[in-house]
Design a protein around this motif. Structure first.
Motif, PDB file in Angstrom:
ATOM      1  N   GLU A 226       0.717  -1.118  -0.155  1.00  0.00           N
ATOM      2  CA  GLU A 226      -0.023  -0.057   0.031  1.00  0.00           C
ATOM      3  C   GLU A 226       0.826   1.371  -0.040  1.00  0.00           C
ATOM      4  N   VAL A 227       0.476   2.120  -0.876  1.00  0.00           N
ATOM      5  CA  VAL A 227       1.428   3.310  -0.930  1.00  0.00           C
ATOM      6  C   VAL A 227       0.646   4.746  -0.905  1.00  0.00           C
ATOM      7  N   CYS A 228       1.047   5.650  -0.322  1.00  0.00           N
ATOM      8  CA  CYS A 228       0.363   6.902  -0.231  1.00  0.00           C
ATOM      9  C   CYS A 228       0.591   7.987  -1.428  1.00  0.00           C
TER      10      CYS A 228
ATOM     11  N   GLY B 188       6.995   3.754   1.428  1.00  0.00           N
ATOM     12  CA  GLY B 188       5.331   3.954   1.131  1.00  0.00           C
ATOM     13  C   GLY B 188       4.664   4.941   0.751  1.00  0.00           C
ATOM     14  N   PHE B 189       5.537   6.056   0.026  1.00  0.00           N
ATOM     15  CA  PHE B 189       5.062   7.129  -0.637  1.00  0.00           C
ATOM     16  C   PHE B 189       5.598   7.181  -1.664  1.00  0.00           C
TER      17      PHE B 189
END
Ligand code: SF4
Lengths: 106, 377
Positions: free
Chosen positions: A31-33, A51-52
């Motif tokens: 999951e990535v922002c 994660g970004f």
């Protein structure tokens, strides 16, 4: 930790008022922002760090980088089990702990 | 010795190398800023493929390595508290503090968890409202925006049991400090590509101008490094010193505006101590006034910490490019990834670790092989 890995956006959804995506890193899905790349779309590639998504990347460069990282074992480094890696290094409690080095560290 | 056939595109690598060989007429010393670049260079033997006149000096660009011992010790103390869930990136686990590391804190009963993203730590805080969740916020300009966003989210969602132990560092003041050192030999820089993905290149022209050094924004794949070296050497040979972007596929001149705006909101520039190097003015970030309530140092008032660096460790010199890792007496003998004296021996971006993993066969035999752990996966 400072390395960023290219990934491909599979799906985008809003969570807690934040734009999030599921991203494929050569087989590992995370999951990535997307708050820092708000106009990134499904199917596009980006450089992802902790994660970004930080910067868009063209598909060919992304594929080449991923292939190289896989070759060098860096995907494993990034997404593997860090406790296992640390334990392999430390072997805490083993009988072979080198006395001199141990002392010097303390 | 490595072979050029191992490169992703050996033909292109050959052309870049030929061009560098044909261009260089005098000795030049270039510093690669980023620890990821150092690993690429050592792993592929790029320094050995370059002409003898081109020397690559390893820079301080490993966030794990430069996190001050005092901050590591604060982390260890906070992580030992029963009410705390301490979250960190995996590469901090074995970084030696005074006497122990996070790995050992967990073995002693501390609730230490490894997260992939700082947002994972925030989720843990949501799921454990009766505990205090602390995230170890270290890193350069690449890692700071994710951590900034996480604190911003915590405030937005009203999550009060979350805090950040902050030790962020900034590259340009480090370049300034390196150039001001009387023993500095650096004549050009390969700037860290991913830092520039966020920050853009605006901070560099003034440095290039003031110190008359070319600064080439460089990626960290083998061909990127060769291209960075090629461009820096070309400038030096022509007596030019400008900022060039050799990594345009990931770096736009303006960086990432959304990330820059968040950094501005959540952090403020502060002086920061670098492990082994000392305090560099304006080289760090701390939480700005509006976010100070999320500062773990305040929340847990960790004071009176006595730090003790092992006397034998020369990581400070290694990080400033004054010493190559294998020139340290402890290298491979009393200092190994298994029993590291300094962070540079355990970090996945540390220069000592790079030499240990890829250059061991070229250094004199040290401790008996059976005492050594296998290289990090
Ligand atoms: S080899 Fe070990 S003791 Fe020497 S500088 Fe590197 S980390 Fe420090």
């Amino acid at each position: 930790m400072c390395l960023a890995v290219p990934g491909r956006v599979l799906e985008i959804e809003e969570k807690d008022g934040t734009r999030m995506a599921t991203v494929d890193f050569g087989g590992v899905v995370k999951e990535v922002c997307l708050e820092y790349l708000p106009d990134l779309k499904v199917g596009e590639y980006a450089i992802v760090h902790v994660g970004f998504a930080l910067q868009r990347l063209d598909e060919e460069s992304a594929r080449r980088t991923l292939a190289l990282f896989a070759d060098l074992g860096m995907l494993q480094e990034e997404f593997g089990d860090p406790w296992e890696a640390a334990a392999a290094m430390a072997e805490l409690g083993g009988s072979e702990v080198d006395g001199t080095a141990e002392e010097a560290t303390r | 010795m490595k072979y050029i056939e191992e490169f992703q595109d050996p033909e292109l690598a050959r052309r870049l190398l030929d061009d560098i060989h044909a261009t260089v007429t005098r000795p030049w010393a270039l510093m690669e800023v980023c620890g990821g670049q150092t690993h690429t260079i050592i792993r592929h033997g790029i320094d050995q493929l370059l002409p003898d006149q081109v020397e690559l000096i390893h820079g301080p660009g490993c966030p794990v390595c430069v996190t001050p011992l005092e901050v590591i010790d604060k982390a260890l103390e906070i992580a030992s508290r029963p009410e705390v869930i301490f979250c960190s990136f995996g590469d901090m686990l074995r970084v030696p503090g005074t006497g122990r590391d996070l790995f050992r804190v967990r073995a002693e009963g501390g609730d230490v968890r490894v997260v992939y993203s700082p947002l994972d730590a925030l989720r843990i805080a949501q799921q454990n409202p009766t505990r205090q969740v602390v995230f170890f916020g270290i890193g350069f300009e690449t890692t700071a925006p994710p951590n900034a966003m996480t604190v911003h989210q915590a405030r937005k969602l009203g999550i009060r049991n979350f805090s950040l132990l902050v030790s962020h560092v900034r590259v340009p003041p480090a370049i300034e400090a390196i150039m001001q050192s009387p023993s500095c030999r650096v004549q050009g820089f390969l700037a860290a590509g991913h830092v520039c993905s966020v920050m853009g290149v605006a901070e560099y022209p003034v440095l290039a101008e003031r110190h008359r050094v070319p600064i080439v924004v460089t990626g960290f794949e083998p061909l990127d490094i060769l291209e960075g070296v090629r461009r820096a050497v070309r400038q030096l040979e022509r007596g030019i010193h400008t900022v060039e972007n050799a990594y345009p596929r990931a770096v736009r001149p303006e960086g990432n505006p959304a990330a820059l705006a968040m950094l501005e909101d959540v952090f403020e520039v502060t002086d920061r101590a670098w492990r082994g190097i000392g305090t560099i003015p304006g080289s760090g970030w701390r939480l700005s006034e509006r976010y100070r309530e999320f500062d773990a140092e305040q929340r847990f008032s960790v004071t009176g910490i006595q730090t003790r660096e092992p006397a034998a460790c020369r990581a400070g010199e290694v990080l400033q490019g004054l010493l190559k890792p294998h020139e340290c007496e402890a290298f491979g003998t009393t200092c190994t990834p298994r029993n590291p004296l300094g962070a540079t021996m355990v970090s996945s971006e540390g220069a000592c670790a790079a030499y240990y993993l890829y250059r061991r066969l070229e250094t004199p035999p040290a401790a008996p092989a059976h005492l050594e752990a296998s290289p990090v996966a």
